[in-house]
Design a protein around this motif. Structure first.
Motif, PDB file in Angstrom:
ATOM      1  N   GLY A 107       0.839  -1.193   0.000  1.00  0.00           N
ATOM      2  CA  GLY A 107       0.000   0.000   0.000  1.00  0.00           C
ATOM      3  C   GLY A 107       0.871   1.237   0.000  1.00  0.00           C
ATOM      4  O   GLY A 107       2.093   1.158   0.184  1.00  0.00           O
ATOM      5  N   GLN A 137       0.405   4.161  -8.640  1.00  0.00           N
ATOM      6  CA  GLN A 137      -1.052   4.161  -8.700  1.00  0.00           C
ATOM      7  C   GLN A 137      -1.683   5.285  -7.886  1.00  0.00           C
ATOM      8  O   GLN A 137      -2.847   5.636  -8.116  1.00  0.00           O
ATOM      9  CB  GLN A 137      -1.604   2.810  -8.224  1.00  0.00           C
ATOM     10  N   ILE A 138      -0.926   5.856  -6.933  1.00  0.00           N
ATOM     11  CA  ILE A 138      -1.501   6.963  -6.160  1.00  0.00           C
ATOM     12  C   ILE A 138      -0.808   8.291  -6.450  1.00  0.00           C
ATOM     13  O   ILE A 138      -1.325   9.353  -6.108  1.00  0.00           O
ATOM     14  CB  ILE A 138      -1.508   6.666  -4.632  1.00  0.00           C
ATOM     15  N   HIS A 183      -3.907  10.952  -1.898  1.00  0.00           N
ATOM     16  CA  HIS A 183      -4.351   9.712  -2.540  1.00  0.00           C
ATOM     17  C   HIS A 183      -3.731   8.545  -1.786  1.00  0.00           C
ATOM     18  O   HIS A 183      -2.538   8.574  -1.467  1.00  0.00           O
ATOM     19  CB  HIS A 183      -3.931   9.689  -4.005  1.00  0.00           C
ATOM     20  N   GLY A 230      -3.686   4.084  -1.419  1.00  0.00           N
ATOM     21  CA  GLY A 230      -4.047   2.817  -2.044  1.00  0.00           C
ATOM     22  C   GLY A 230      -3.717   1.628  -1.176  1.00  0.00           C
ATOM     23  O   GLY A 230      -2.748   1.641  -0.411  1.00  0.00           O
ATOM     24  N   ASP A 264     -11.015   3.636  -9.876  1.00  0.00           N
ATOM     25  CA  ASP A 264     -10.019   3.785  -8.819  1.00  0.00           C
ATOM     26  C   ASP A 264      -9.358   2.465  -8.452  1.00  0.00           C
ATOM     27  O   ASP A 264      -8.714   2.354  -7.414  1.00  0.00           O
ATOM     28  CB  ASP A 264     -10.672   4.393  -7.569  1.00  0.00           C
ATOM     29  N   ILE A 265      -9.521   1.447  -9.302  1.00  0.00           N
ATOM     30  CA  ILE A 265      -8.926   0.135  -9.065  1.00  0.00           C
ATOM     31  C   ILE A 265      -7.886  -0.145 -10.146  1.00  0.00           C
ATOM     32  O   ILE A 265      -8.115   0.102 -11.328  1.00  0.00           O
ATOM     33  CB  ILE A 265      -9.999  -0.968  -9.050  1.00  0.00           C
ATOM     34  N   TYR A 266      -6.739  -0.646  -9.705  1.00  0.00           N
ATOM     35  CA  TYR A 266      -5.655  -0.990 -10.627  1.00  0.00           C
ATOM     36  C   TYR A 266      -5.374  -2.484 -10.504  1.00  0.00           C
ATOM     37  O   TYR A 266      -5.184  -3.000  -9.403  1.00  0.00           O
ATOM     38  CB  TYR A 266      -4.408  -0.181 -10.308  1.00  0.00           C
ATOM     39  N   MET A 271      -5.131  -3.237  -6.614  1.00  0.00           N
ATOM     40  CA  MET A 271      -4.984  -2.143  -5.657  1.00  0.00           C
ATOM     41  C   MET A 271      -6.217  -1.262  -5.718  1.00  0.00           C
ATOM     42  O   MET A 271      -6.646  -0.844  -6.798  1.00  0.00           O
ATOM     43  CB  MET A 271      -3.740  -1.317  -5.964  1.00  0.00           C
ATOM     44  N   VAL A 272      -6.784  -1.005  -4.560  1.00  0.00           N
ATOM     45  CA  VAL A 272      -7.940  -0.119  -4.430  1.00  0.00           C
ATOM     46  C   VAL A 272      -7.429   1.240  -3.948  1.00  0.00           C
ATOM     47  O   VAL A 272      -6.661   1.312  -2.983  1.00  0.00           O
ATOM     48  CB  VAL A 272      -8.960  -0.694  -3.430  1.00  0.00           C
ATOM     49  N   THR A 273      -7.831   2.306  -4.607  1.00  0.00           N
ATOM     50  CA  THR A 273      -7.361   3.637  -4.242  1.00  0.00           C
ATOM     51  C   THR A 273      -8.523   4.579  -3.968  1.00  0.00           C
ATOM     52  O   THR A 273      -9.657   4.333  -4.383  1.00  0.00           O
ATOM     53  CB  THR A 273      -6.487   4.245  -5.360  1.00  0.00           C
ATOM     54  N   ALA A 276     -10.610   4.841   1.175  1.00  0.00           N
ATOM     55  CA  ALA A 276      -9.991   3.679   0.543  1.00  0.00           C
ATOM     56  C   ALA A 276     -10.452   2.376   1.190  1.00  0.00           C
ATOM     57  O   ALA A 276     -10.780   1.402   0.492  1.00  0.00           O
ATOM     58  CB  ALA A 276      -8.473   3.789   0.611  1.00  0.00           C
TER      59      ALA A 276
END
Length: 420
Positions: A228, A293-294, A325, A327, A355-357, A379-381, A394
């Motif tokens: 994260g 990602q963030i 941001h 994640g 917002d998901i990678y 990954m959830v952000t 998040a």
């Protein structure tokens, strides 16, 4: 309208592809090899190995790719940038030589020493040199840090908690796996990352982030590729940024120019604020995962413009969102060791797919649904006005993911205060 190629397969490459696809100057984004989760963004994946320079170059030439961006570290070590440049293809990333700042810890230490960049002291040991390494560690004592002198998927760092663990680690790395290592002094202080785009002596500051490498809450357990992250770092101010640029980033860039091997691409400076001041923990020669990602969603500029300025060695001021941001990685049960695979991935209607990678996923054989196929699955952000609100948002989004035999850390956004 231009075509862009991203090289890599994980969440970092998903974030890069999404950033480029939002540019009005880009018509198509290809990712080689990519992953099945990228279809949610209408990103085209290409079944080419990321270290197959010949196949990637042929694809770029045949498709009329205007820009290639190397996301992953393995293609850099394999010399992909060298091959593309020799063919006159625009590409973002360091040469095989310059990428040693990541792929060889000893090389990075040598460059830092020459550039007078602050870092911890160390000793290097060749593969098989167990007797000398153990004698050094016995004399030094713990705490100490053992690092593989090479790429190891973010898991080649061990901070042993006992001399027995230290001995077992050295046996595994030096004797069983026949890998060289460095043993370096253990440093204490808050750790964070800082990202820049470098082209020779031209430096474009991008931003800061904090990530979480240990697998379990409270920074316990084995090292991973990252569980994260959040951006920006609340206590990383303008004065500290100036210090990082003046005492670390620019001296390294200038030293590489002095060697006749200018650095180009992303320099990830892994830093620690110790009682003696800022010191370098490590360098990576690409964006980090999960930091990308963030960090990239905070960039308010046209990402294609930013990269064009980098390639032209032009000054560019990146405009970043002031919001935080954050994640959270959802990983497979057992990661970072042997882990579960094949679990179906489902989302509630409240899930924000934008917002998901995705990283370790593949399509189900029977349809278009996704199943888990890697250690770090997705990954959830989320974003918020401050770290607390971003964290709350998040974790609310993590609840919208239904993924059996998975886990995530519950403390992302905590334990990263400035203590000195």
């Amino acid at each position: 309208m231009e075509k862009v190629l991203i090289v890599g397969s994980g969440g970092r490459e998903h974030a890069l592809a999404r950033a480029f696809s939002q540019s009005p100057q880009v018509s198509t984004v290809f990712v080689a090899p990519g992953n099945a989760g990228m279809v949610f963004d209408k990103i085209q994946t290409v079944a080419l190995a990321m270290d197959d320079s010949d196949a990637l170059l042929s694809f770029a030439q045949e498709e009329g790719i205007a820009l290639t961006f190397v996301g992953a570290e393995r293609p850099l070590e394999a010399g992909l940038v060298d091959a593309f440049r020799a063919a006159g293809q625009a590409i973002v990333g360091p040469t095989k030589y310059a990428s040693q700042l990541e792929s060889s810890k000893a090389f990075a230490k040598e460059v830092m020493h020459a550039a007078q960049v602050p870092t911890s002291s160390y000793e290097y040991f060749n593969a098989g040199d167990m007797e000398a390494a153990w004698a050094y560690l016995e004399g030094k004592g713990l705490p100490a840090v053992i690092k593989i002198d090479g790429l190891y998927a973010g898991k080649g760092v061990v901070i042993p908690e006992s001399m027995a663990e230290a001995q077992a680690t050295l046996e595994r790395f030096l004797v069983e796996e026949k890998l060289p290592v460095i043993i370096e002094d253990f440093m204490v202080g808050p750790e964070f990352s800082y990202f820049t785009l470098i082209n020779g002596t031209s430096v474009i500051p991008v931003g800061s982030a904090c990530d979480y490498k240990r697998v379990s809450d409270n920074d316990q357990g084995l090292n991973t590729g990252g569980m994260g992250a959040f951006s920006p770092v609340p206590w990383f101010d303008e004065a500290m940024e100036t210090e990082v640029l003046d005492t670390i980033v620019r001296p390294v860039a200038e030293e590489m120019v002095r060697r006749g091997e200018p650095f180009t691409g992303v320099l990830y400076s892994g830093l620690m604020l110790t009682a003696e001041g800022l010191k370098v923990v490590e360098f990576n020669t690409r964006f980090g995962d999960p930091e990308t990602q963030i960090l990239l969603p905070r960039i308010q500029d046209d990402f294609y413009d930013l990269i064009q300025a980098h390639l032209a060695a032009e000054a560019y001021e990146v405009n970043l969102s002031p919001e935080t941001h954050l994640g959270i990685i959802v990983a497979a049960e057992g990661y970072p060791e042997a882990y579960a695979k094949g679990m179906p991935i489902r989302f509630t209607q409240a899930a924000k797919m934008e917002d998901i990678y995705f990283a370790g996923v593949q399509a189900e054989e029977s349809g278009t649904d996704l199943v888990a196929n890697g250690g770090r699955i997705l990954m959830v952000t989320a974003e918020g006005a401050n770290l607390s609100k971003a964290r709350q948002a998040a974790y609310a989004q993590v609840d919208q993911v239904n993924l059996p035999q998975s886990f995530y850390r519950s403390d992302i956004g905590l334990h990263r205060e400035r203590s000195n």
